[in-house]
Every structure is written in structure tokens, then in C-alpha cells.
Design a protein around this motif. Structure first.
Motif, PDB file in Angstrom:
ATOM      1  N   TYR A 171      25.743  45.093   5.814  1.00  0.00           N
ATOM      2  CA  TYR A 171      25.807  43.958   4.891  1.00  0.00           C
ATOM      3  C   TYR A 171      25.122  44.260   3.563  1.00  0.00           C
ATOM      4  O   TYR A 171      25.477  43.697   2.526  1.00  0.00           O
ATOM      5  N   ARG A 172      24.139  45.170   3.576  1.00  0.00           N
ATOM      6  CA  ARG A 172      23.393  45.446   2.345  1.00  0.00           C
ATOM      7  C   ARG A 172      24.264  46.126   1.288  1.00  0.00           C
ATOM      8  O   ARG A 172      23.991  46.016   0.096  1.00  0.00           O
ATOM      9  N   ASN A 173      25.303  46.833   1.729  1.00  0.00           N
ATOM     10  CA  ASN A 173      26.203  47.455   0.760  1.00  0.00           C
ATOM     11  C   ASN A 173      26.899  46.419  -0.107  1.00  0.00           C
ATOM     12  O   ASN A 173      27.347  46.728  -1.215  1.00  0.00           O
ATOM     13  N   LEU A 174      27.004  45.196   0.375  1.00  0.00           N
ATOM     14  CA  LEU A 174      27.602  44.118  -0.399  1.00  0.00           C
ATOM     15  C   LEU A 174      26.548  43.230  -1.049  1.00  0.00           C
ATOM     16  O   LEU A 174      26.649  42.889  -2.229  1.00  0.00           O
ATOM     17  N   ILE A 175      25.520  42.878  -0.286  1.00  0.00           N
ATOM     18  CA  ILE A 175      24.559  41.888  -0.764  1.00  0.00           C
ATOM     19  C   ILE A 175      23.655  42.457  -1.866  1.00  0.00           C
ATOM     20  O   ILE A 175      23.279  41.740  -2.797  1.00  0.00           O
ATOM     21  N   VAL A 176      23.295  43.725  -1.789  1.00  0.00           N
ATOM     22  CA  VAL A 176      22.394  44.302  -2.794  1.00  0.00           C
ATOM     23  C   VAL A 176      23.044  44.335  -4.183  1.00  0.00           C
ATOM     24  O   VAL A 176      22.459  43.849  -5.153  1.00  0.00           O
ATOM     25  N   GLY A 208      19.416  53.196  -0.426  1.00  0.00           N
ATOM     26  CA  GLY A 208      20.297  54.336  -0.220  1.00  0.00           C
ATOM     27  C   GLY A 208      21.737  54.088  -0.617  1.00  0.00           C
ATOM     28  O   GLY A 208      22.652  54.706  -0.076  1.00  0.00           O
ATOM     29  N   ILE A 209      21.963  53.178  -1.572  1.00  0.00           N
ATOM     30  CA  ILE A 209      23.318  52.838  -2.007  1.00  0.00           C
ATOM     31  C   ILE A 209      23.615  53.559  -3.312  1.00  0.00           C
ATOM     32  O   ILE A 209      22.914  53.365  -4.312  1.00  0.00           O
ATOM     33  N   ASN A 210      24.641  54.378  -3.322  1.00  0.00           N
ATOM     34  CA  ASN A 210      25.046  55.107  -4.513  1.00  0.00           C
ATOM     35  C   ASN A 210      26.236  54.433  -5.173  1.00  0.00           C
ATOM     36  O   ASN A 210      27.077  53.833  -4.497  1.00  0.00           O
ATOM     37  N   VAL A 211      26.310  54.538  -6.478  1.00  0.00           N
ATOM     38  CA  VAL A 211      27.490  54.064  -7.202  1.00  0.00           C
ATOM     39  C   VAL A 211      28.584  55.109  -7.031  1.00  0.00           C
ATOM     40  O   VAL A 211      28.443  56.241  -7.492  1.00  0.00           O
ATOM     41  N   GLN A 212      29.684  54.737  -6.385  1.00  0.00           N
ATOM     42  CA  GLN A 212      30.748  55.682  -6.102  1.00  0.00           C
ATOM     43  C   GLN A 212      31.646  55.930  -7.313  1.00  0.00           C
ATOM     44  O   GLN A 212      32.294  56.963  -7.416  1.00  0.00           O
ATOM     45  N   GLY A 213      31.696  54.973  -8.232  1.00  0.00           N
ATOM     46  CA  GLY A 213      32.554  55.096  -9.405  1.00  0.00           C
ATOM     47  C   GLY A 213      31.823  55.686 -10.593  1.00  0.00           C
ATOM     48  O   GLY A 213      30.760  56.311 -10.462  1.00  0.00           O
ATOM     49  N   SER A 214      32.380  55.461 -11.773  1.00  0.00           N
ATOM     50  CA  SER A 214      31.815  55.998 -13.009  1.00  0.00           C
ATOM     51  C   SER A 214      30.640  55.139 -13.474  1.00  0.00           C
ATOM     52  O   SER A 214      30.810  53.957 -13.771  1.00  0.00           O
ATOM     53  N   ILE A 215      29.464  55.741 -13.547  1.00  0.00           N
ATOM     54  CA  ILE A 215      28.280  54.999 -13.995  1.00  0.00           C
ATOM     55  C   ILE A 215      28.384  54.618 -15.483  1.00  0.00           C
ATOM     56  O   ILE A 215      28.051  53.483 -15.851  1.00  0.00           O
ATOM     57  N   PRO A 216      28.833  55.522 -16.376  1.00  0.00           N
ATOM     58  CA  PRO A 216      29.005  55.104 -17.779  1.00  0.00           C
ATOM     59  C   PRO A 216      29.953  53.915 -17.934  1.00  0.00           C
ATOM     60  O   PRO A 216      29.695  53.000 -18.721  1.00  0.00           O
ATOM     61  N   ALA A 217      31.052  53.911 -17.164  1.00  0.00           N
ATOM     62  CA  ALA A 217      31.990  52.778 -17.222  1.00  0.00           C
ATOM     63  C   ALA A 217      31.326  51.509 -16.716  1.00  0.00           C
ATOM     64  O   ALA A 217      31.507  50.429 -17.288  1.00  0.00           O
ATOM     65  N   LEU A 249      37.874  30.835 -15.048  1.00  0.00           N
ATOM     66  CA  LEU A 249      36.871  30.536 -16.076  1.00  0.00           C
ATOM     67  C   LEU A 249      35.485  31.023 -15.668  1.00  0.00           C
ATOM     68  O   LEU A 249      34.511  30.783 -16.383  1.00  0.00           O
ATOM     69  N   ASN A 250      35.390  31.687 -14.524  1.00  0.00           N
ATOM     70  CA  ASN A 250      34.104  32.131 -13.989  1.00  0.00           C
ATOM     71  C   ASN A 250      33.887  33.605 -14.296  1.00  0.00           C
ATOM     72  O   ASN A 250      34.455  34.478 -13.627  1.00  0.00           O
ATOM     73  N   PRO A 251      33.062  33.937 -15.282  1.00  0.00           N
ATOM     74  CA  PRO A 251      32.850  35.356 -15.614  1.00  0.00           C
ATOM     75  C   PRO A 251      32.209  36.139 -14.478  1.00  0.00           C
ATOM     76  O   PRO A 251      32.455  37.332 -14.322  1.00  0.00           O
ATOM     77  N   MET A 252      31.395  35.451 -13.655  1.00  0.00           N
ATOM     78  CA  MET A 252      30.723  36.164 -12.573  1.00  0.00           C
ATOM     79  C   MET A 252      31.717  36.692 -11.546  1.00  0.00           C
ATOM     80  O   MET A 252      31.502  37.760 -10.958  1.00  0.00           O
ATOM     81  N   SER A 253      32.824  35.976 -11.313  1.00  0.00           N
ATOM     82  CA  SER A 253      33.811  36.439 -10.332  1.00  0.00           C
ATOM     83  C   SER A 253      34.454  37.749 -10.785  1.00  0.00           C
ATOM     84  O   SER A 253      34.697  38.646  -9.971  1.00  0.00           O
ATOM     85  N   PHE A 254      34.722  37.874 -12.085  1.00  0.00           N
ATOM     86  CA  PHE A 254      35.311  39.112 -12.609  1.00  0.00           C
ATOM     87  C   PHE A 254      34.308  40.266 -12.533  1.00  0.00           C
ATOM     88  O   PHE A 254      34.660  41.387 -12.154  1.00  0.00           O
ATOM     89  N   TYR A 255      33.058  39.969 -12.875  1.00  0.00           N
ATOM     90  CA  TYR A 255      32.050  41.021 -12.855  1.00  0.00           C
ATOM     91  C   TYR A 255      31.694  41.415 -11.423  1.00  0.00           C
ATOM     92  O   TYR A 255      31.435  42.592 -11.139  1.00  0.00           O
ATOM     93  N   MET A 256      31.693  40.436 -10.499  1.00  0.00           N
ATOM     94  CA  MET A 256      31.419  40.748  -9.088  1.00  0.00           C
ATOM     95  C   MET A 256      32.485  41.694  -8.549  1.00  0.00           C
ATOM     96  O   MET A 256      32.190  42.610  -7.770  1.00  0.00           O
ATOM     97  N   GLU A 257      33.725  41.478  -8.954  1.00  0.00           N
ATOM     98  CA  GLU A 257      34.808  42.365  -8.530  1.00  0.00           C
ATOM     99  C   GLU A 257      34.599  43.771  -9.081  1.00  0.00           C
ATOM    100  O   GLU A 257      34.856  44.768  -8.391  1.00  0.00           O
ATOM    101  N   VAL A 279      30.873  50.212  -7.059  1.00  0.00           N
ATOM    102  CA  VAL A 279      29.828  50.686  -6.158  1.00  0.00           C
ATOM    103  C   VAL A 279      30.403  51.154  -4.828  1.00  0.00           C
ATOM    104  O   VAL A 279      30.031  52.215  -4.318  1.00  0.00           O
ATOM    105  N   LEU A 280      31.338  50.398  -4.244  1.00  0.00           N
ATOM    106  CA  LEU A 280      31.831  50.704  -2.904  1.00  0.00           C
ATOM    107  C   LEU A 280      33.098  51.548  -2.899  1.00  0.00           C
ATOM    108  O   LEU A 280      33.225  52.484  -2.104  1.00  0.00           O
ATOM    109  N   LYS A 281      34.055  51.215  -3.762  1.00  0.00           N
ATOM    110  CA  LYS A 281      35.363  51.876  -3.707  1.00  0.00           C
ATOM    111  C   LYS A 281      35.461  53.104  -4.602  1.00  0.00           C
ATOM    112  O   LYS A 281      36.352  53.928  -4.424  1.00  0.00           O
TER     113      LYS A 281
END
Length: 372
Positions: A175-180, A250-259, A322-330, A336-338
Motif C-alpha cells: 500500500y505504501r507504493n500508492l499512499i506515500v 525504498g520507493i524509486n521514481v520509475q519514470g523521468s525525474i526531470p519530466a 475541474l480538480n487539478p489534484m486528480s490530474f497531478y495524482m495521475e 512513480v509506479l509505471k
């Protein structure tokens, strides 16, 4: 440019001269980021379970022992009746009741169909849903073990099919991979919107806003001078959060960190614009605080952190545009995960950029109106 730099310097001096503001901006978010993942746990640790054994056979006793041996269950033993089970469940003494039918062993040996009744205390639907999955897993494993030991290919309806699950992007279902990362989004939102919303309206309350209005400082210079320091602090805290996420969890960003940093910078501009717009239309800090609190609750509940956005009703999905957080959460989940790259997140980046332009323009126009 010199005017903006002087205003930025003034804001940083105010922040570092105020121990309370400094702790709100830096210390409190980092403490919350470290502590919350250990408490906001999706995992159900222990469930109290009782049994009604109508068969009283060797196989039924062995099944009950399987639950006692499981780390997820705390057995309350065998009880006599459903009425007593109902009393225990009303008193929150048990979470689940498993009723083993008469001739359970006979039906298994004869390979006839049989039904095990599972009753769950669904006052907490999440707990009930996850717990039912645990119960079914224990029963399924037990029937599979009997099947392997006896050589019977079909024991019951529940034993006819066994599945193997593969979890992409979160193999251990941690669960921490999502909640953190989700908590990191919440903290960035609070820094961007909450603190900045209180900052400008505070200038109104203490009267310094009137002194600034009579100076040659232009409105856009004033807003930039107010916004840039908090943008810098927000980005610094986000980077620190990524470092702590790696070291502690111990969670790594799997995608591009600069992006990810670029999209975070845009998201912070959205939240800063929202915060300054709220402060421009508010008369005092209490008003600003209540408006931010209301919007923050809506943003979090619709963001997809606790419930999937795909399962929301149609009207909620429309509001979520209209919710900016939903776009940023995605963005955070996919980065981070994909391991998604910037090209995979063009749509979210464009939407957040448009929101940043609209909200900051609205903040500037509202500030002009409020200063007349």
C-alpha cells in the motif's frame, strides 16, 4: 526585475524570521510525510472470526484450525447459534462468522456441491471486502490441500477453479507504493494553496497592502514577488520528499525525474494561483482558511488516492475535470509506479498548464479589483 528580486528577498526574510511560519512550511510537512504512511494503512492486520460447526467432523475442525493458524485472523472459537453470533457482532466482538454446513465432510468426499456461509460485519465496507477475500483465500487453500492429498479432482464448487494473480507495477501489493506518493501530492497542494492563501490576506489585515498599493510597484510584480518564494520552497520540499521516499520507504521514481519536476512546477503554479485568488477575494484569514479547507477536502476525495476515479458516478467524473489534484495524482502514479515518460502525460500537462494560466490571471484581476 530588480523590484521582483527585492520583493522575493522580503518574502524569504519574513519566512525565516518567523519560527512558526518556517515550521508550518518545512518541518510540519516533512514530519507528516514520514509519519502518515505508517498510519494510513490499507492493509487489514487482524480480524476476529467465529464459527458455527454444524458438521463437527475432522475436516470441519481442520478448516477451523486453518483460520487459527492464519496471521490475519484471531479465532473466537466455535459458538452455538446465529443469535449469539449476532450479539457478538453488534458488540464488535467478531468481524466474521463462518458457518460450516451439516454433512460438510460427506459432501466433500462424495464430490458433491456444498456451501460455506460467510457473514461479515460490513459497518466498515473496506474492512469487510478485504476480509471476505482473506476468508475465501483460506478456504480455497484448504480445499486445494485436501484435493492434492486425496487425489480428488473436484471437491466442491469453490474448489473447482484456482487462479494465479500477477500484479504489475506493484508486485507485492504494498500500500505504501500508492499512499506515500499520494501524501506527497497532498503536502505540495497544502504548501501551494493554503499557505499562499493566508499570506496575501494577512497583508490586508495588518494594513501593509495599502502601503504597497501606493508605491510604483505594479500588481504583476507584487504577485510574482509573493509567488516565487513559495514556488521555490514547494519545489525544494517536493525534491526532499522524493529523497525521503527513496531512503525511508525504498520507493524509486520509475519514470523521468526531470519530466516529473517540470510537471510538479506547473502544478505548483496552479495551486499558487488558486491560493492567491482565494486570498484576493477573502476579507480575512478565517474566510480564506475555510474556502481552502472546503476545496481541499473535495480535491482529495475526488483525486483517486482513496477510491478509483473510474468507479465514481458520472456527475463526480465531470466535476473532476475541474480538480487539478486528480490530474497531478495521475501523473504521480504513472511516473512513480509505471515509469511513464513525458510523452505519455501530454494531456495532463496541457490541462494543468491551462489551469495555471486561468487561475493566475484570475488572481491578478481579482487583486486589482480588491485594491481599488
Amino acid at each position: 526585475m530588480r523590484v521582483i528580486l527585492m520583493l522575493i528577498k522580503k518574502e524569504f526574510l519574513q519566512v525565516f524570521r518567523s519560527p512558526l511560519l518556517l515550521s508550518i512550511l518545512i518541518v510540519a510537512p516533512m514530519v507528516q510525510f514520514i509519519l502518515f504512511p505508517f498510519t494510513a494503512d490499507y492493509e487489514i492486520k487482524v480480524l476476529d472470526i467465529a464459527f458455527i460447526d454444524n458438521d463437527n467432523s475432522t475436516l470441519s475442525h481442520n478448516l477451523i484450525n486453518e483460520f487459527s493458524a492464519s496471521k490475519h485472523f484471531r479465532s473466537k472459537g466455535i459458538i452455538d447459534s446465529k443469535s449469539y453470533a449476532d450479539k457478538l457482532m453488534k458488540a464488535d466482538k467478531i468481524d466474521f462468522l463462518v458457518e460450516i454446513p451439516l454433512d460438510f465432510e460427506k459432501h466433500l468426499i462424495c464430490q458433491d456441491g456444498t456451501t460455506i456461509a460467510i457473514t461479515a460485519n460490513a459497518i466498515n465496507t473496506v474492512k469487510a471486502g478485504i476480509g471476505c477475500g482473506y476468508v475465501q483465500t483460506v478456504i480455497g487453500d484448504y480445499l486445494k490441500e485436501i484435493s492434492e492429498n486425496t487425489g480428488l479432482t473436484t471437491l466442491s464448487n469453490t474448489a473447482q477453479l484456482f487462479t494465479t494473480n500477477i500484479y504489475w507495477y506493484n508486485e507485492q501489493m504494498n500500500y505504501r507504493n500508492l499512499i506515500v506518493p499520494g501524501i506527497l501530492v497532498i503536502l505540495v497542494t497544502l504548501i501551494g494553496a493554503y499557505v499562499t492563501a493566508l499570506n496575501l490576506v494577512r497583508e490586508k489585515e495588518i494594513g501593509t497592502i495599502e502601503q504597497i498599493n501606493v508605491t510604483p510597484i505594479k500588481k504583476w510584480q507584487f504577485l510574482l514577488g509573493k509567488m516565487i518564494p513559495f514556488w521555490i520552497l514547494g519545489m525544494a520540499e517536493f525534491i526532499l520528499g522524493l529523497i525521503l521516499m527513496k531512503i525511508i520507504f525504498g520507493i524509486n521514481v520509475q519514470g523521468s525525474i526531470p519530466a516529473l519536476l517540470c510537471i510538479t512546477a506547473i502544478y505548483l503554479l496552479v495551486m499558487l494561483g488558486l491560493g492567491f485568488f482565494i486570498s484576493a477575494v477573502s476579507e480575512n484569514q478565517l474566510q480564506a482558511m475555510f474556502i481552502v479547507f472546503f476545496l481541499f477536502i473535495v480535491f482529495v476525495l475526488l483525486s483517486g488516492l482513496f477510491t478509483p476515479t473510474e468507479g465514481m458516478p458520472e456527475w463526480a467524473e465531470k466535476i473532476n475535470y475541474l480538480n487539478p489534484m486528480s490530474f497531478y495524482m495521475e501523473v504521480i502514479k504513472k511516473m512513480v509506479l509505471k515509469g511513464c515518460q513525458w510523452a505519455d502525460l501530454k494531456y495532463q500537462t496541457i490541462v494543468l498548464s491551462v489551469m495555471a494560466v486561468i487561475l493566475n490571471s484570475a488572481a491578478m484581476l481579482s487583486y486589482k479589483d480588491s485594491s481599488k
